[in-house]
Design a protein around this motif. Structure first.
Motif, PDB file in Angstrom:
ATOM      1  N   LEU A 297       0.831  -1.210   0.000  1.00 28.24           N
ATOM      2  CA  LEU A 297       0.000   0.000   0.000  1.00 28.24           C
ATOM      3  C   LEU A 297       0.863   1.257   0.000  1.00 28.24           C
ATOM      4  CD1 LEU A 297      -2.822  -1.001   2.527  1.00 28.24           C
ATOM      5  CD2 LEU A 297      -3.071  -0.677   0.060  1.00 28.24           C
ATOM      6  N   VAL A 322      -1.932   3.531   7.626  1.00 22.79           N
ATOM      7  CA  VAL A 322      -1.316   2.399   6.924  1.00 22.79           C
ATOM      8  C   VAL A 322       0.058   2.120   7.530  1.00 22.79           C
ATOM      9  CG1 VAL A 322      -0.325   1.593   4.747  1.00 22.79           C
ATOM     10  CG2 VAL A 322      -2.543   2.740   4.756  1.00 22.79           C
ATOM     11  N   ALA A 523      -3.241  -2.619   8.836  1.00 24.45           N
ATOM     12  CA  ALA A 523      -4.268  -2.079   7.936  1.00 24.45           C
ATOM     13  C   ALA A 523      -5.591  -2.163   8.686  1.00 24.45           C
ATOM     14  CB  ALA A 523      -4.327  -2.849   6.623  1.00 24.45           C
ATOM     15  N   VAL A 534      -7.805   1.917   8.261  1.00 27.28           N
ATOM     16  CA  VAL A 534      -7.396   1.687   6.880  1.00 27.28           C
ATOM     17  C   VAL A 534      -8.493   0.985   6.077  1.00 27.28           C
ATOM     18  CG1 VAL A 534      -5.660   0.545   5.411  1.00 27.28           C
ATOM     19  CG2 VAL A 534      -4.980   1.566   7.599  1.00 27.28           C
ATOM     20  N   THR A 535      -9.227   0.100   6.749  1.00 29.24           N
ATOM     21  CA  THR A 535     -10.272  -0.659   6.062  1.00 29.24           C
ATOM     22  C   THR A 535     -11.601  -0.506   6.788  1.00 29.24           C
ATOM     23  OG1 THR A 535      -9.568  -2.608   7.326  1.00 29.24           O
ATOM     24  CG2 THR A 535      -8.735  -2.400   5.079  1.00 29.24           C
ATOM     25  N   LEU A 541     -10.849  -1.130   1.246  1.00 32.43           N
ATOM     26  CA  LEU A 541      -9.888  -0.079   1.545  1.00 32.43           C
ATOM     27  C   LEU A 541     -10.610   1.260   1.576  1.00 32.43           C
ATOM     28  CD1 LEU A 541      -6.795   0.531   1.876  1.00 32.43           C
ATOM     29  CD2 LEU A 541      -6.790   0.994  -0.585  1.00 32.43           C
ATOM     30  N   ARG A 548      -9.790  -4.675  -1.585  1.00 29.38           N
ATOM     31  CA  ARG A 548     -10.069  -5.141  -0.231  1.00 29.38           C
ATOM     32  C   ARG A 548      -8.778  -5.687   0.377  1.00 29.38           C
ATOM     33  NH1 ARG A 548     -16.121  -6.439   0.601  1.00 29.38           N
ATOM     34  NH2 ARG A 548     -16.937  -6.264  -1.516  1.00 29.38           N
ATOM     35  N   VAL A 549      -8.730  -5.676   1.706  1.00 33.95           N
ATOM     36  CA  VAL A 549      -7.620  -6.279   2.435  1.00 33.95           C
ATOM     37  C   VAL A 549      -8.185  -7.441   3.243  1.00 33.95           C
ATOM     38  CG1 VAL A 549      -5.840  -5.958   4.180  1.00 33.95           C
ATOM     39  CG2 VAL A 549      -6.351  -4.111   2.564  1.00 33.95           C
TER      40      VAL A 549
END
Length: 569
Positions: A297, A322, A523, A534-535, A541, A548-549
Motif C-alpha cells: 500500500l 497504513v 491495515a 485503513v479498512t 480499503l 479489499r484487504v
C-alpha cells in the motif's frame, strides 16, 4: 508443481475478475471460495514457490527448520528493539505457497469470545462477534483423528468443533514423556492452573492439550487444504508462483463512487526481471500479510503523505494509519535441564544424531507414525495476571473481560529451536505476552518497492508488557515446583540458569526475548466513515475503490490469542 491451475506466466493484457495478492493463510481461502462460482475468473499471485516436495513443510516436527534464513522465509529482521536492549531479531514470514501456514508451528487457537465481541464493538459491525463467526469457524475446520488414532476422550470437546470443513485440525498423535506430568500439575497447584478441556470453546483460560493444523501425519496448510488437487482442477482458478508484487496501479476514477480505483497490480517473476501488470475487472484483494500488505500500500502511494514524500512516492490516497498500530506477541523460551535418564524420550537424540534422524524420518514416511507427526509443543497454558497486581493501579487492563488471557505458557519435550545444545536432556516452557499493549509499525525503508520495509514490532516497550512477561516467567518457575516434576526437572538451564529475583528476570527477558511472529493491525479496521483506520468492516480499503484487504493486518487491536490461526482462515 504439475497441478493444472499453476501457470508459469501471464499474457499481456490478461484480465481476471479477482486478483489476489498473496497465496497465504487468507489468500488461498479467498481463492477457493471465489472460484466456487464458475463464472468468476480468479488469479493468485504468490511471491514464493510451491510447498510441494518440501519435506520440512510436510513433516510437522520439522517446523522449526523452515525459518529463519531459508528459501521459505522472507528472512526479515526487525529494527533495533528498545525493549530488547537494542537487539534486532529475526522476523520470519512465509515465502512459500501457503504463506505462514506452511512454515508456522501449526498451533490452532481461536481466542476468547470476549476478544471477538470487542472486535465487533470497535469495528462497529456485529458480524465480527464470536457468535456471528461460529458458522465460519465450522466451515473452515475439519476435525481429524490424530495420527496414532488414540482415544481422545477427555482431551477436547467435540461439541465446539466441526468435522465437515476444509482445513484439518487434530490433537497430538504421539505421546511425550511430560504429558502426564503436565496434566497432574493441574491438580496440584490450585485453580489458576486448572485443566481446560478445550481452549477453543471461547473460554481459553487454563491448561490443555494443544490443537494442531495437521492431517494425520502431515501439516495441513492453506495450500494443502484450500488448494487441494480437487480445487486446483477448477478451470477458473490460476496460481502464478514467484510473482512478487511491487504496488497497486491506479486505474482512474470508479464510476459508481468517484473514488480513485486500483484494479491493476504490478509484479515481477524474477529478481531484476521486467515489471509486468495484471488487471482485475472487479477487485484486487490484498492478502500479503501484516508486513506485506502495508508495504505494498505504501509503495502504491496509499498512506501518510508526509512519510511517502520522504521516499519520493506520490501520495494518491491519504490514509495515515497504513503500517501503524502494529501489535505482536513477545516470546521467551525458558529451558530446563531434566533427568538424564529421560534422554531417550526427549527430542535431543533426533536433533543431534543423523542416524536417528534418518530412522525416524523413514518411520514417518513408511508408517505415518512416530513423534515427527506432531509439532514441538504438546500443551498450552493460558493465564491472567492476579487482579491485585500493582500494574493495574497504573495501567488499565487491556483485555476485554475476565475470560481473556494476559499470557501463555507452551510446553515442549526438548529444545527444538535453533542454537539448542547438542548434548543433554531438556524441556522448555516458553512464555508469550498475549494482551500486549506495545504498538509498532511497518514503514518504507527506501524508494525501491522490492527492498524490505522497516519492521518495528516495538516488543516489550510498555511497563504492562514487561510486568506481564515477568509474571509469566514466575509462573513457569512455580509450575515446575509442583510434585509432578520432583524427579524430573534438574535445574533451569542456559541463560535461564540462576534467574530468580525480579531484577534477574527482567535482565534475562531483555537479553533473550524475541517475537513469536503474530503481527496484526497494520491495515486496521474501523467503522465505516471513520476518519481513522485503513479498512471498513467489509474489508474495503477506505477512500479508494476496487481493493479489499483480507489478512491479519485488519485485526483492530492486539487480540489476545486469535491472531494465531483461526481468523486468517
Amino acid at each position: 508443481m504439475t497441478r493444472a491451475a499453476v501457470i508459469t506466466s501471464l499474457s499481456p493484457g490478461t484480465v481476471y475478475d479477482f486478483v489476489i495478492v498473496g497465496g497465504g493463510n487468507a489468500g488461498n481461502v479467498i481463492a477457493n471460495r471465489l472460484s466456487e462460482n464458475p463464472k468468476l475468473k480468479v488469479l493468485v499471485l504468490e511471491a514464493g514457490g510451491s510447498q510441494d516436495g518440501v519435506l520440512a513443510a510436510t513433516i510437522p516436527f520439522l517446523c522449526a527448520t523452515l525459518t529463519p534464513n531459508t528459501p521459505y522465509d522472507w528472512n526479515y529482521t526487525t529494527t533495533p528493539q528498545l525493549g530488547l536492549g537494542g537487539r534486532s531479531v529475526s522476523y520470519p514470514r512465509g515465502h512459500i505457497l501457503g504463506g505462514c501456514s506452511s512454515v508456522n508451528y501449526m498451533m490452532y487457537t481461536r481466542g476468547s469470545a470476549e476478544d471477538y465481541d470487542e472486535f465487533a464493538k470497535i469495528s462497529g459491525d456485529s458480524g465480527w462477534s464470536w457468535n456471528a463467526l461460529q458458522p465460519y469457524f465450522k466451515k473452515n475446520e475439519k476435525w481429524t483423528a490424530p495420527a496414532d488414532n488414540h482415544n481422545t476422550t477427555g482431551q477436547f470437546n467435540p461439541n465446539v468443533h466441526s468435522f465437515t470443513g476444509i482445513n484439518s485440525v487434530s490433537l497430538s498423535g504421539f505421546p511425550t514423556a511430560i504429558d502426564g506430568r503436565i496434566i497432574n500439575t493441574t491438580t496440584q497447584l490450585g485453580p489458576d492452573y486448572k485443566f481446560n478441556l478445550d481452549m477453543n470453546s471461547g473460554r481459553p483460560l487454563g491448561i490443555g492439550w494443544v490443537q494442531l493444523t495437521v492431517d494425520g501425519a502431515k501439516r495441513s496448510s492453506s495450500a494443502t487444504s484450500y488448494l487441494a488437487p480437487n480445487f486446483l482442477a477448477r478451470p477458473n482458478l490460476d496460481i502464478l508462483l514467484n510473482a512478487q508484487v511491487s504496488r497497486l496501479l491506479e486505474t482512474g476514477k470508479d464510476k459508481s463512487t468517484n473514488l480513485p480505483a486500483f484494479r491493476a497490480v504490478e509484479y515481477r517473476t524474477s529478481v531484476g526481471g521486467p515489471l509486468r501488470s495484471v488487471t482485475a475487472s472487479k477487485e484486487v484483494i490484498l492478502s500479503a500479510g501484516t508486513v506485506g500488505t502495508p508495504h505494498i500500500l505504501l509503495n502504491s502511494g496509499i498512506g501518510d503523505p508526509n512519510s511517502l514524500k520522504t521516499f519520493n512516492v506520490s501520495s494518491l490516497v491519504n490514509l495515515p494509519d497504513v503500517g501503524q498500530n502494529m501489535g505482536d506477541h513477545s516470546f521467551l523460551a525458558n529451558p530446563f535441564l531434566v533427568n538424564p535418564a529421560s534422554i531417550k524420550t526427549t527430542f535431543e537424540p533426533f536433533l543431534s544424531d543423523p542416524a536417528v534422524q534418518s530412522t525416524d524420518i523413514n518411520q514417518w514416511a513408511t508408517t505415518g507414525k512416530g513423534f515427527l507427526v506432531d509439532t514441538i509443543v504438546s500443551h498450552l497454558g493460558l493465564f491472567r495476571l492476579a487482579a491485585n497486581n500493582s500494574i493495574f493501579s497504573k495501567t488499565r487492563d487491556p483485555t476485554p473481560g475476565p475470560n481473556t488471557p494476559h499470557y501463555e505458557l507452551a510446553f515442549s519435550n526438548g529444545l527444538a529451536l535453533p542454537g539448542a545444545p547438542t548434548t543433554g536432556s531438556f524441556m522448555a516452557i516458553s512464555t508469550a505476552v498475549l494482551s500486549a499493549t506495545s504498538l509498532g509499525s511497518i514503514t518504507l525503508n527506501s524508494s525501491n518497492p522490492f527492498d524490505p520495509p522497516n519492521i518495528d514490532p516495538a516488543l516489550l516497550t510498555t511497563n504492562f508488557d514487561k510486568v506481564t512477561m515477568r509474571e509469566a516467567v514466575k509462573t513457569v518457575r512455580k509450575f515446575v515446583s509442583a510434585p509432578a516434576w520432583s524427579d524430573y526437572v534438574v535445574a533451569q538451564f542456559g541463560p535461564f540458569a540462576g534467574v530468580e529475583t525480579d531484577g534477574q528476570i527482567d535482565a534475562y527477558v531483555t537479553a533473550n526475548a524475541q517475537s513469536i511472529y503474530h503481527p496484526v493491525g497494520t491495515a486496521a479496521m474501523s467503522p465505516k466513515g471513520a476518519s481513522t483506520g485503513v479498512t471498513d468492516p467489509d474489508l474495503r480499503l477506505k477512500k479508494a475503490a476496487g481493493v479489499r484487504v483480507v489478512d491479519a493486518s485488519v485485526i483492530v487491536r492486539r487480540i489476545a490469542v486469535l491472531a494465531r490461526i483461526n481468523p486468517c482462515f
